[in-house]
Scaffold this motif. Structure first.
Motif, PDB file in Angstrom:
ATOM      1  N   ALA A  91      30.509  77.592  62.401  1.00 38.33           N
ATOM      2  CA  ALA A  91      30.018  76.220  62.242  1.00 38.33           C
ATOM      3  C   ALA A  91      31.202  75.301  61.939  1.00 38.33           C
ATOM      4  CB  ALA A  91      29.008  76.140  61.101  1.00 38.33           C
ATOM      5  N   VAL A  92      30.922  74.021  61.959  1.00 39.88           N
ATOM      6  CA  VAL A  92      31.857  73.046  61.405  1.00 39.88           C
ATOM      7  C   VAL A  92      31.504  72.885  59.931  1.00 39.88           C
ATOM      8  CG1 VAL A  92      32.707  70.685  61.479  1.00 39.88           C
ATOM      9  CG2 VAL A  92      32.092  71.851  63.606  1.00 39.88           C
ATOM     10  N   TYR A  93      32.502  73.019  59.087  1.00 38.00           N
ATOM     11  CA  TYR A  93      32.300  72.939  57.650  1.00 38.00           C
ATOM     12  C   TYR A  93      32.817  71.597  57.133  1.00 38.00           C
ATOM     13  CZ  TYR A  93      30.991  77.828  57.378  1.00 38.00           C
ATOM     14  OH  TYR A  93      30.325  79.023  57.513  1.00 38.00           O
ATOM     15  N   PHE A  94      31.997  70.978  56.288  1.00 37.86           N
ATOM     16  CA  PHE A  94      32.314  69.668  55.728  1.00 37.86           C
ATOM     17  C   PHE A  94      32.339  69.747  54.208  1.00 37.86           C
ATOM     18  CE2 PHE A  94      31.591  67.239  59.614  1.00 37.86           C
ATOM     19  CZ  PHE A  94      30.729  68.058  60.330  1.00 37.86           C
ATOM     20  N   CYS A  95      33.293  69.082  53.601  1.00 32.31           N
ATOM     21  CA  CYS A  95      33.227  68.893  52.158  1.00 32.31           C
ATOM     22  C   CYS A  95      32.645  67.511  51.892  1.00 32.31           C
ATOM     23  CB  CYS A  95      34.585  69.056  51.501  1.00 32.31           C
ATOM     24  SG  CYS A  95      35.856  67.907  52.061  1.00 32.31           S
ATOM     25  N   ALA A  96      32.004  67.373  50.750  1.00 33.87           N
ATOM     26  CA  ALA A  96      31.342  66.129  50.406  1.00 33.87           C
ATOM     27  C   ALA A  96      31.441  65.886  48.909  1.00 33.87           C
ATOM     28  CB  ALA A  96      29.882  66.168  50.842  1.00 33.87           C
ATOM     29  N   ALA A  97      31.393  64.613  48.542  1.00 33.28           N
ATOM     30  CA  ALA A  97      31.516  64.220  47.136  1.00 33.28           C
ATOM     31  C   ALA A  97      30.405  63.265  46.748  1.00 33.28           C
ATOM     32  CB  ALA A  97      32.877  63.539  46.905  1.00 33.28           C
ATOM     33  N   LYS A  98      29.932  63.458  45.526  1.00 36.47           N
ATOM     34  CA  LYS A  98      28.897  62.570  44.977  1.00 36.47           C
ATOM     35  C   LYS A  98      29.350  62.125  43.600  1.00 36.47           C
ATOM     36  CE  LYS A  98      24.215  62.444  43.113  1.00 36.47           C
ATOM     37  NZ  LYS A  98      23.994  61.063  43.525  1.00 36.47           N
ATOM     38  N   TYR A  99      29.483  60.818  43.431  1.00 34.92           N
ATOM     39  CA  TYR A  99      29.878  60.257  42.140  1.00 34.92           C
ATOM     40  C   TYR A  99      28.723  60.437  41.152  1.00 34.92           C
ATOM     41  CZ  TYR A  99      31.916  57.016  38.786  1.00 34.92           C
ATOM     42  OH  TYR A  99      32.459  56.460  37.664  1.00 34.92           O
ATOM     43  N   VAL A 100      28.996  61.096  40.029  1.00 37.01           N
ATOM     44  CA  VAL A 100      27.948  61.331  39.031  1.00 37.01           C
ATOM     45  C   VAL A 100      28.531  61.153  37.647  1.00 37.01           C
ATOM     46  CG1 VAL A 100      26.574  62.898  40.445  1.00 37.01           C
ATOM     47  CG2 VAL A 100      28.413  63.821  39.037  1.00 37.01           C
ATOM     48  N   ARG A 101      27.673  60.787  36.704  1.00 33.54           N
ATOM     49  CA  ARG A 101      28.137  60.622  35.323  1.00 33.54           C
ATOM     50  C   ARG A 101      28.102  61.940  34.551  1.00 33.54           C
ATOM     51  NH1 ARG A 101      28.907  55.440  33.979  1.00 33.54           N
ATOM     52  NH2 ARG A 101      27.903  53.842  35.267  1.00 33.54           N
ATOM     53  N   ARG A 102      27.101  62.736  34.848  1.00 28.83           N
ATOM     54  CA  ARG A 102      26.936  63.984  34.105  1.00 28.83           C
ATOM     55  C   ARG A 102      27.882  65.040  34.650  1.00 28.83           C
ATOM     56  NH1 ARG A 102      20.744  65.301  32.772  1.00 28.83           N
ATOM     57  NH2 ARG A 102      21.858  66.886  31.562  1.00 28.83           N
ATOM     58  N   MET A 103      28.442  65.802  33.763  1.00 27.46           N
ATOM     59  CA  MET A 103      29.487  66.745  34.160  1.00 27.46           C
ATOM     60  C   MET A 103      28.927  68.064  34.667  1.00 27.46           C
ATOM     61  SD  MET A 103      32.444  66.158  31.330  1.00 27.46           S
ATOM     62  CE  MET A 103      33.633  66.987  32.383  1.00 27.46           C
TER      63      MET A 103
END
Length: 126
Positions: A91-103
């Motif tokens: 497959a094609v692999y993607f990294c992704a980010a989500k801004y969150v306050r909780r650690m």
């Protein structure tokens, strides 16, 4: 945050690859991270996710025990170690980010993520 994924390639079944994703901003550690993949003709699916502080991770059932997600906030990187690869991991692999306050939270739905890398192709030959 801009994300740059690398490490894809062609590997035989049973082999290993390590994907890496580098983030461009100093607040990389404010983001929960995930790896997703999309095979030809299929929908994008979660592979693994990790919380900001690395305390919590989540894996798709299909990769449990074979893949490991990790992150190094000092280097703005998240990695996906893939062992015992199978043809169905192609497959094609993607990294992704989500801004969150909780650690400690992990996020498993692609629509939750605001930032995406360009993808890196993993081909597993049988």
């Amino acid at each position: 945050v801009q994300l740059q994924a690398s490490g894809g390639g062609v590997v035989q079944a049973g082999g290993s690859l390590r994907l890496s994703c580098v983030g461009s901003r100093r607040d990389f550690n404010m983001n929960a991270m995930g790896w997703f993949r999309q095979a030809p003709g299929k929908e994008r699916e979660l592979v693994a996710a990790i919380s900001r502080n690395s305390y919590n991770t989540h894996y798709a059932d299909s990769v449990k025990g074979r893949f490991t997600i990790s992150r190094d906030n000092a280097r703005n990187t998240v990695a996906l170690q893939m062992n015992s690869l199978k043809s169905e991991d192609t497959a094609v692999y993607f990294c992704a980010a989500k801004y969150v306050r909780r650690m400690e939270t992990v996020h498993v739905t692609s629509s939750e993520y605001q930032y995406w890398g360009q993808g890196t192709l993993v081909t597993v030959s049988s």
